[in-house]
Scaffold this active site. Structure first.
Site, PDB file in Angstrom:
ATOM      1  N   LYS A  22       0.831  -1.214   0.000  1.00 16.90           N
ATOM      2  CA  LYS A  22       0.000   0.000   0.000  1.00 16.90           C
ATOM      3  C   LYS A  22       0.869   1.269   0.000  1.00 16.90           C
ATOM      4  O   LYS A  22       0.625   2.187  -0.777  1.00 16.90           O
ATOM      5  CB  LYS A  22      -0.890  -0.014   1.252  1.00 16.90           C
ATOM      6  CG  LYS A  22      -1.533   1.309   1.564  1.00 16.90           C
ATOM      7  CD  LYS A  22      -2.406   1.229   2.783  1.00 16.90           C
ATOM      8  CE  LYS A  22      -1.724   1.600   4.082  1.00 16.90           C
ATOM      9  NZ  LYS A  22      -1.473   3.030   4.296  1.00 16.90           N
ATOM     10  N   ASN A  23       1.881   1.282   0.865  1.00 12.14           N
ATOM     11  CA  ASN A  23       2.667   2.508   1.010  1.00 12.14           C
ATOM     12  C   ASN A  23       3.640   2.743  -0.145  1.00 12.14           C
ATOM     13  O   ASN A  23       4.321   3.770  -0.189  1.00 12.14           O
ATOM     14  CB  ASN A  23       3.410   2.520   2.351  1.00 12.14           C
ATOM     15  CG  ASN A  23       2.460   2.791   3.506  1.00 12.14           C
ATOM     16  OD1 ASN A  23       1.290   3.115   3.299  1.00 12.14           O
ATOM     17  ND2 ASN A  23       2.962   2.645   4.731  1.00 12.14           N
ATOM     18  N   CYS A 116      -4.516  13.029  13.632  1.00 13.60           N
ATOM     19  CA  CYS A 116      -5.321  11.820  13.458  1.00 13.60           C
ATOM     20  C   CYS A 116      -5.194  11.010  14.740  1.00 13.60           C
ATOM     21  O   CYS A 116      -4.520  11.412  15.675  1.00 13.60           O
ATOM     22  CB  CYS A 116      -4.899  11.023  12.241  1.00 13.60           C
ATOM     23  SG  CYS A 116      -3.326  10.233  12.403  1.00 13.60           S
ATOM     24  N   ASP A 308       4.669   0.595  12.259  1.00 13.69           N
ATOM     25  CA  ASP A 308       3.467  -0.025  11.692  1.00 13.69           C
ATOM     26  C   ASP A 308       3.293  -1.487  12.114  1.00 13.69           C
ATOM     27  O   ASP A 308       2.298  -2.118  11.756  1.00 13.69           O
ATOM     28  CB  ASP A 308       3.481   0.087  10.158  1.00 13.69           C
ATOM     29  CG  ASP A 308       3.100   1.495   9.689  1.00 13.69           C
ATOM     30  OD1 ASP A 308       2.746   2.331  10.535  1.00 13.69           O
ATOM     31  OD2 ASP A 308       3.158   1.751   8.470  1.00 13.69           O
ATOM     32  N   ARG A 400      -8.515  -0.340   5.238  1.00 15.67           N
ATOM     33  CA  ARG A 400      -7.669   0.641   4.557  1.00 15.67           C
ATOM     34  C   ARG A 400      -6.361   0.001   4.098  1.00 15.67           C
ATOM     35  O   ARG A 400      -5.779   0.456   3.113  1.00 15.67           O
ATOM     36  CB  ARG A 400      -7.316   1.797   5.507  1.00 15.67           C
ATOM     37  CG  ARG A 400      -8.468   2.752   5.785  1.00 15.67           C
ATOM     38  CD  ARG A 400      -7.957   3.910   6.618  1.00 15.67           C
ATOM     39  NE  ARG A 400      -6.653   4.322   6.124  1.00 15.67           N
ATOM     40  CZ  ARG A 400      -5.656   4.772   6.873  1.00 15.67           C
ATOM     41  NH1 ARG A 400      -5.800   4.896   8.169  1.00 15.67           N
ATOM     42  NH2 ARG A 400      -4.505   5.110   6.341  1.00 15.67           N
TER      43      ARG A 400
HETATM   44  C1  UD1 Z   1       4.624   6.808   6.537  1.00 18.74           C
HETATM   45  C2  UD1 Z   1       3.719   5.642   6.318  1.00 18.74           C
HETATM   46  C3  UD1 Z   1       3.076   5.196   7.619  1.00 18.74           C
HETATM   47  C4  UD1 Z   1       4.149   4.950   8.686  1.00 18.74           C
HETATM   48  C5  UD1 Z   1       5.086   6.137   8.796  1.00 18.74           C
HETATM   49  C6  UD1 Z   1       6.282   5.858   9.694  1.00 18.74           C
HETATM   50  C7  UD1 Z   1       2.978   6.022   4.049  1.00 18.74           C
HETATM   51  C8  UD1 Z   1       1.876   6.385   3.130  1.00 18.74           C
HETATM   52  N1  UD1 Z   1       2.719   6.026   5.350  1.00 18.74           N
HETATM   53  O1  UD1 Z   1       3.791   7.884   7.009  1.00 18.74           O
HETATM   54  O2  UD1 Z   1       2.346   4.005   7.378  1.00 18.74           O
HETATM   55  O3  UD1 Z   1       3.532   4.741   9.929  1.00 18.74           O
HETATM   56  O4  UD1 Z   1       5.618   6.487   7.501  1.00 18.74           O
HETATM   57  O5  UD1 Z   1       6.979   4.750   9.250  1.00 18.74           O
HETATM   58  O6  UD1 Z   1       4.060   5.715   3.619  1.00 18.74           O
HETATM   59  N2  UD1 Z   1       6.899  14.484  10.777  1.00 18.74           N
HETATM   60  C9  UD1 Z   1       7.184  15.799  11.039  1.00 18.74           C
HETATM   61  N3  UD1 Z   1       7.009  16.706  10.037  1.00 18.74           N
HETATM   62  C10 UD1 Z   1       6.586  16.366   8.775  1.00 18.74           C
HETATM   63  C11 UD1 Z   1       6.307  15.003   8.525  1.00 18.74           C
HETATM   64  C12 UD1 Z   1       6.479  14.096   9.562  1.00 18.74           C
HETATM   65  O7  UD1 Z   1       7.565  16.151  12.157  1.00 18.74           O
HETATM   66  O8  UD1 Z   1       6.465  17.230   7.910  1.00 18.74           O
HETATM   67  C13 UD1 Z   1       7.064  13.489  11.857  1.00 18.74           C
HETATM   68  C14 UD1 Z   1       5.792  12.691  12.173  1.00 18.74           C
HETATM   69  O9  UD1 Z   1       4.935  13.353  13.062  1.00 18.74           O
HETATM   70  C15 UD1 Z   1       6.360  11.436  12.767  1.00 18.74           C
HETATM   71  C16 UD1 Z   1       7.665  11.252  11.988  1.00 18.74           C
HETATM   72  O10 UD1 Z   1       7.968  12.508  11.416  1.00 18.74           O
HETATM   73  O11 UD1 Z   1       6.669  11.612  14.125  1.00 18.74           O
HETATM   74  C17 UD1 Z   1       7.582  10.231  10.913  1.00 18.74           C
HETATM   75  O12 UD1 Z   1       6.410  10.427  10.141  1.00 18.74           O
HETATM   76  P1  UD1 Z   1       6.411  10.182   8.584  1.00 18.74           P
HETATM   77  O13 UD1 Z   1       7.555   9.323   8.195  1.00 18.74           O
HETATM   78  O14 UD1 Z   1       6.254  11.497   7.881  1.00 18.74           O
HETATM   79  O15 UD1 Z   1       5.076   9.399   8.365  1.00 18.74           O
HETATM   80  P2  UD1 Z   1       4.316   9.369   7.040  1.00 18.74           P
HETATM   81  O16 UD1 Z   1       5.287   9.565   5.908  1.00 18.74           O
HETATM   82  O17 UD1 Z   1       3.120  10.270   7.113  1.00 18.74           O
END
Ligand code: UD1
Length: 424
Positions: A22-23, A116, A308, A400
């Site tokens: 999915k990701n 979320c 995850d 999902r």
């Molecule tokens: C992706 C995965 C999700 C997984 C997560 C962590 C997808 C579609 N989703 O989510 O399933 O749980 O990686 O492995 O690939 N953060 C910031 N600023 C930002 C973005 C993120 O501070 O602009 C922080 C987040 O709050 C979190 C950390 O960085 O604490 C990691 O999050 P992130 O890797 O961005 O998660 P996603 O990419 O949304």
């Protein structure tokens, strides 16, 4: 609304086919916005998140055909540039249209995703990345509004207060493919899904090096073309079935998975006492045992233990021989499932970002509720290992990210049924 009724105590036995990741598919679908040519994707799972992303692409001028794991994406018009709130609120990964829209259509209006149930999910790194590539970015009326006359390469550091970010790395990498000059992404996420996206982009004509390490270098090109691409298998779905097999003292073979993407989880499962054999490059044999050893695990970005799989691991540790500790370093509030597991007789205390799990002899089935995708999967594993008949409400969270979960579990011998639910 559906629920999953689960009769605990059945040993899982047999083979299970792992679906496409999915990701990987979600950002690759977004990357199709970087070209007007046709894109054909294979190994695409039939999941709610994919359906939502499909509707977003359609809003953005694409035509999407999907059947039997094959998705064809064609361009009708390349003018729309808005990702509206009603779609972004359902699936946060839709923020990954920001980079492609800016790079190809020169502007983007993407709803701010908000928090979320697994805690705050900021997007500062996405915005910072686009600004470094030369875009003007404002936040207006709940939307990220960005425009550019043409992106230019730059040095982007992806390190935020919580470490690196997967989708922000992907967003910047996609945007940089059509920027002029070279972009260096430092502290880039190294997840296999980032590598998969890079490989897709390279097949479309992008010039990317270093993907899979923490420094990704992108040399911008003028144009990307379409391609046919097979996405990798879902390591999180694979890990979930391994843990379901372990919980039920089962013996299962996972097919169409990549053991190399699960090195750290497999280390942890073996430390707990599970027998895990790598049969070949796409199959894993799992043999569960009567009682597992406790472990101390910290969730961290790849290649370390994935957040995850945290809830699913916790389910198995509820019945381990002693005290385990799971420290959540990625999403610090991601423990909603622990309270539900405690309702089943588990003994879990949350202290800051750690869960202390004291192993108990038995879990007792009851009605529990999913409040997020992976937490829901963890609760299904808990129900599979519990005494009696129980049910998981709000199954839509699990839908999902898990293709045909009740079919796959039933084929392994679990007594599970999807039923209409009055309770929400
Ligand atoms: C992706 C995965 C999700 C997984 C997560 C962590 C997808 C579609 N989703 O989510 O399933 O749980 O990686 O492995 O690939 N953060 C910031 N600023 C930002 C973005 C993120 O501070 O602009 C922080 C987040 O709050 C979190 C950390 O960085 O604490 C990691 O999050 P992130 O890797 O961005 O998660 P996603 O990419 O949304």
């Amino acid at each position: 609304m559906y629920k999953l009724v689960v009769e605990g105590g059945c040993r899982l036995f047999g083979e299970v086919e792992i679906s496409g990741a999915k990701n990987s598919v979600l950002p690759i679908m977004c990357a199709s916005l970087l070209t007007d040519d046709d894109v054909v994707l294979y190994n695409v799972p039939d999941l709610e998140d994919i359906r939502v992303m499909r509707s977003l692409l359609e809003r953005l001028g694409k035509e999407v055909f999907f059947s039997n794991g094959t998705m064809v994406i064609k361009t009708k018009t390349d003018e729309p540039y808005e990702a509206p709130y009603e779609i972004v609120k359902k699936i946060r990964a839709s923020i990954a249209v920001l980079g492609p829209l800016l790079a190809k259509r020169k502007r983007a209006r993407v709803s701010f995703p908000g928090g979320c149930s697994i805690g705050p999910r900021p997007v500062d790194l996405h915005i910072k990345g686009m600004r470094i590539l030369g875009a003007s970015v404002k936040v207006e009326h709940g939307y990220i509004v960005a425009e550019t006359d043409g992106l230019t390469g730059g040095l982007v550091n992806m390190l935020g207060i919580n470490g690196t970010s997967v989708v922000a790395t992907e967003n910047v990498m996609m945007a940089a493919t059509l920027a002029s000059g070279t972009t260096v992404i430092d502290n880039a996420a190294m997840e296999p899904e980032v590598v998969d996206l890079a490989n897709f982009l390279i097949k479309c004509g992008a010039k990317i090096k270093g993907h899979g390490t923490n420094t990704i270098i992108v040399d911008g090109v003028k144009k990307l073309k379409g391609c046919e691409y097979t996405v990798i298998s879902d390591r999180i779905e694979a890990g979930t079935y391994i843990l379901a097999g372990m919980m039920t003292k089962g013996e299962i073979i996972l097919k169409n998975c990549n053991p190399m993407h699960l090195v750290e989880p497999i280390n942890v499962f073996r430390q707990m006492g599970a027998i895990i054999e790598i049969i070949n490059s796409s199959s894993i044999l799992v043999k569960g045992i009567e009682k597992y050893e406790p472990v101390n695990v910290t969730t961290l970005p790849y290649p370390l233990f994935p957040t995850d799989l945290q809830a699913q691991l916790m389910a198995v540790l509820t019945k381990a021989r002693g005290i385990s500790i799971i420290t959540e370093k990625v999403f610090q509030n991601r423990f909603a499932h622990a309270a539900e597991m405690n309702r089943m007789g588990a003994d879990i205390t949350i202290e800051n970002s750690s869960a202390i799990i004291r192993g108990v002899e038995k879990l007792y089935s009851t009605t529990v509720m999913a409040s997020d995708l992976r937490g829901g999967a963890g609760l299904i594993i808990a129900l599979l290992g519990a005494e009696g008949k129980g049910e998981l409400l709000r199954l839509y969270h699990v839908d999902r990210g898990y293709e045909k979960i009740e079919e796959k579990l039933s084929k392994l011998g679990a007594k599970v049924n999807r039923e209409k639910s009055e309770l929400i």
